[in-house]
Motif scaffolding. Sequence first.
Motif, PDB file in Angstrom:
ATOM      1  N   MET A   1       9.111   5.636 -27.994  1.00  0.00           N
ATOM      2  CA  MET A   1      10.523   5.622 -28.259  1.00  0.00           C
ATOM      3  C   MET A   1      10.783   4.595 -29.361  1.00  0.00           C
ATOM      4  SD  MET A   1      13.562   5.310 -25.476  1.00  0.00           S
ATOM      5  CE  MET A   1      13.332   6.855 -24.655  1.00  0.00           C
ATOM      6  N   THR A   2      11.501   4.981 -30.400  1.00  0.00           N
ATOM      7  CA  THR A   2      11.817   4.109 -31.512  1.00  0.00           C
ATOM      8  C   THR A   2      13.265   3.675 -31.409  1.00  0.00           C
ATOM      9  OG1 THR A   2      10.317   5.411 -32.858  1.00  0.00           O
ATOM     10  CG2 THR A   2      11.821   3.949 -34.026  1.00  0.00           C
ATOM     11  N   GLU A   3      13.509   2.383 -31.459  1.00  0.00           N
ATOM     12  CA  GLU A   3      14.877   1.886 -31.371  1.00  0.00           C
ATOM     13  C   GLU A   3      15.491   1.849 -32.760  1.00  0.00           C
ATOM     14  OE1 GLU A   3      16.977  -2.272 -30.424  1.00  0.00           O
ATOM     15  OE2 GLU A   3      15.607  -1.569 -28.893  1.00  0.00           O
TER      16      GLU A   3
ATOM     17  N   THR B   1      30.505  -3.398 -30.171  1.00  0.00           N
ATOM     18  CA  THR B   1      29.499  -4.001 -29.300  1.00  0.00           C
ATOM     19  C   THR B   1      28.136  -3.425 -29.639  1.00  0.00           C
ATOM     20  OG1 THR B   1      29.981  -2.356 -27.629  1.00  0.00           O
ATOM     21  CG2 THR B   1      31.121  -4.457 -27.429  1.00  0.00           C
ATOM     22  N   ALA B   2      27.133  -3.759 -28.907  1.00  0.00           N
ATOM     23  CA  ALA B   2      25.750  -3.395 -29.232  1.00  0.00           C
ATOM     24  C   ALA B   2      25.425  -1.966 -28.812  1.00  0.00           C
ATOM     25  CB  ALA B   2      24.788  -4.362 -28.571  1.00  0.00           C
ATOM     26  N   LEU B   3      25.571  -1.027 -29.732  1.00  0.00           N
ATOM     27  CA  LEU B   3      25.167   0.355 -29.498  1.00  0.00           C
ATOM     28  C   LEU B   3      23.755   0.510 -30.037  1.00  0.00           C
ATOM     29  CD1 LEU B   3      25.866   3.297 -28.667  1.00  0.00           C
ATOM     30  CD2 LEU B   3      26.559   3.650 -31.032  1.00  0.00           C
ATOM     31  N   ARG B   4      22.861   1.036 -29.224  1.00  0.00           N
ATOM     32  CA  ARG B   4      21.495   1.325 -29.654  1.00  0.00           C
ATOM     33  C   ARG B   4      21.273   2.826 -29.547  1.00  0.00           C
ATOM     34  NH1 ARG B   4      17.296  -0.265 -26.569  1.00  0.00           N
ATOM     35  NH2 ARG B   4      18.569  -0.171 -24.736  1.00  0.00           N
ATOM     36  N   ILE B   5      20.668   3.376 -30.574  1.00  0.00           N
ATOM     37  CA  ILE B   5      20.283   4.783 -30.537  1.00  0.00           C
ATOM     38  C   ILE B   5      18.765   4.822 -30.583  1.00  0.00           C
ATOM     39  CG2 ILE B   5      20.368   7.018 -31.677  1.00  0.00           C
ATOM     40  CD1 ILE B   5      23.115   6.242 -32.733  1.00  0.00           C
ATOM     41  N   CYS B   6      18.183   5.463 -29.584  1.00  0.00           N
ATOM     42  CA  CYS B   6      16.728   5.562 -29.495  1.00  0.00           C
ATOM     43  C   CYS B   6      16.302   6.992 -29.752  1.00  0.00           C
ATOM     44  CB  CYS B   6      16.255   5.115 -28.109  1.00  0.00           C
ATOM     45  SG  CYS B   6      16.641   3.396 -27.767  1.00  0.00           S
ATOM     46  N   LYS B   7      15.212   7.131 -30.480  1.00  0.00           N
ATOM     47  CA  LYS B   7      14.683   8.450 -30.814  1.00  0.00           C
ATOM     48  C   LYS B   7      13.409   8.685 -30.028  1.00  0.00           C
ATOM     49  CE  LYS B   7      11.969   9.860 -34.457  1.00  0.00           C
ATOM     50  NZ  LYS B   7      11.581   9.877 -35.848  1.00  0.00           N
ATOM     51  N   GLN B   8      13.310   9.873 -29.468  1.00  0.00           N
ATOM     52  CA  GLN B   8      12.096  10.254 -28.763  1.00  0.00           C
ATOM     53  C   GLN B   8      11.709  11.653 -29.213  1.00  0.00           C
ATOM     54  OE1 GLN B   8      12.459  10.245 -24.527  1.00  0.00           O
ATOM     55  NE2 GLN B   8      10.333  10.747 -24.203  1.00  0.00           N
TER      56      GLN B   8
ATOM     57  N   PHE C   1      22.597   3.925 -26.004  1.00  0.00           N
ATOM     58  CA  PHE C   1      22.697   2.895 -24.975  1.00  0.00           C
ATOM     59  C   PHE C   1      23.730   1.872 -25.408  1.00  0.00           C
ATOM     60  CE2 PHE C   1      18.517   4.690 -24.521  1.00  0.00           C
ATOM     61  CZ  PHE C   1      18.345   4.785 -23.153  1.00  0.00           C
ATOM     62  N   LEU C   2      24.605   1.493 -24.505  1.00  0.00           N
ATOM     63  CA  LEU C   2      25.621   0.480 -24.766  1.00  0.00           C
ATOM     64  C   LEU C   2      25.563  -0.523 -23.628  1.00  0.00           C
ATOM     65  CD1 LEU C   2      27.940  -0.287 -26.666  1.00  0.00           C
ATOM     66  CD2 LEU C   2      29.442   1.120 -25.264  1.00  0.00           C
ATOM     67  N   ASP C   3      25.287  -1.770 -23.963  1.00  0.00           N
ATOM     68  CA  ASP C   3      25.137  -2.819 -22.954  1.00  0.00           C
ATOM     69  C   ASP C   3      24.126  -2.423 -21.876  1.00  0.00           C
ATOM     70  OD1 ASP C   3      27.013  -4.400 -24.279  1.00  0.00           O
ATOM     71  OD2 ASP C   3      28.672  -3.451 -23.197  1.00  0.00           O
ATOM     72  N   GLN C   4      22.989  -1.916 -22.300  1.00  0.00           N
ATOM     73  CA  GLN C   4      21.872  -1.494 -21.444  1.00  0.00           C
ATOM     74  C   GLN C   4      22.233  -0.335 -20.508  1.00  0.00           C
ATOM     75  OE1 GLN C   4      20.497  -5.102 -19.605  1.00  0.00           O
ATOM     76  NE2 GLN C   4      19.463  -5.744 -21.473  1.00  0.00           N
ATOM     77  N   GLN C   5      23.299   0.368 -20.804  1.00  0.00           N
ATOM     78  CA  GLN C   5      23.746   1.523 -20.020  1.00  0.00           C
ATOM     79  C   GLN C   5      23.536   2.784 -20.859  1.00  0.00           C
ATOM     80  OE1 GLN C   5      24.619   2.435 -16.821  1.00  0.00           O
ATOM     81  NE2 GLN C   5      26.590   1.440 -16.743  1.00  0.00           N
ATOM     82  N   HIS C   6      22.876   3.801 -20.297  1.00  0.00           N
ATOM     83  CA  HIS C   6      22.697   5.069 -21.016  1.00  0.00           C
ATOM     84  C   HIS C   6      24.048   5.777 -21.049  1.00  0.00           C
ATOM     85  CE1 HIS C   6      21.261   9.311 -21.518  1.00  0.00           C
ATOM     86  NE2 HIS C   6      20.641   8.685 -22.493  1.00  0.00           N
ATOM     87  N   VAL C   7      24.610   5.941 -22.249  1.00  0.00           N
ATOM     88  CA  VAL C   7      25.974   6.462 -22.365  1.00  0.00           C
ATOM     89  C   VAL C   7      26.070   7.817 -23.061  1.00  0.00           C
ATOM     90  CG1 VAL C   7      27.024   4.183 -22.264  1.00  0.00           C
ATOM     91  CG2 VAL C   7      26.407   5.145 -24.488  1.00  0.00           C
TER      92      VAL C   7
END
Length: 96
Positions: free
Chosen positions: A1-3, A12-19, A33-39
Amino acid sequence: MTEINSGEAVKTALRICKQDEQSNCTHLLLSAFLDQQHVGALDCSILGGQVCVNVLYVKPSYRELGIARALLAQLHAECPGLEVICEKGNEQGMKH
């Protein structure tokens, strides 16, 4: 998984991960993911020069924050120049 970091969609901290589901890159899954929550998630297939969006989903309590827009922007970055189509619920395709 690539962040992949994206600060444009939400303050806020939005992370998009690619798989990549398959090594031949015919299937792509992006997760938000937003605040360690899968959104949210975007699931698509790449066939014949087109990207077919199978699922684009954002949890109801996180909608209208730009998460879907960030997922689609990342999709266009991952698949530059390919036509993006949505089979279900949208008869018009999106062209990049």
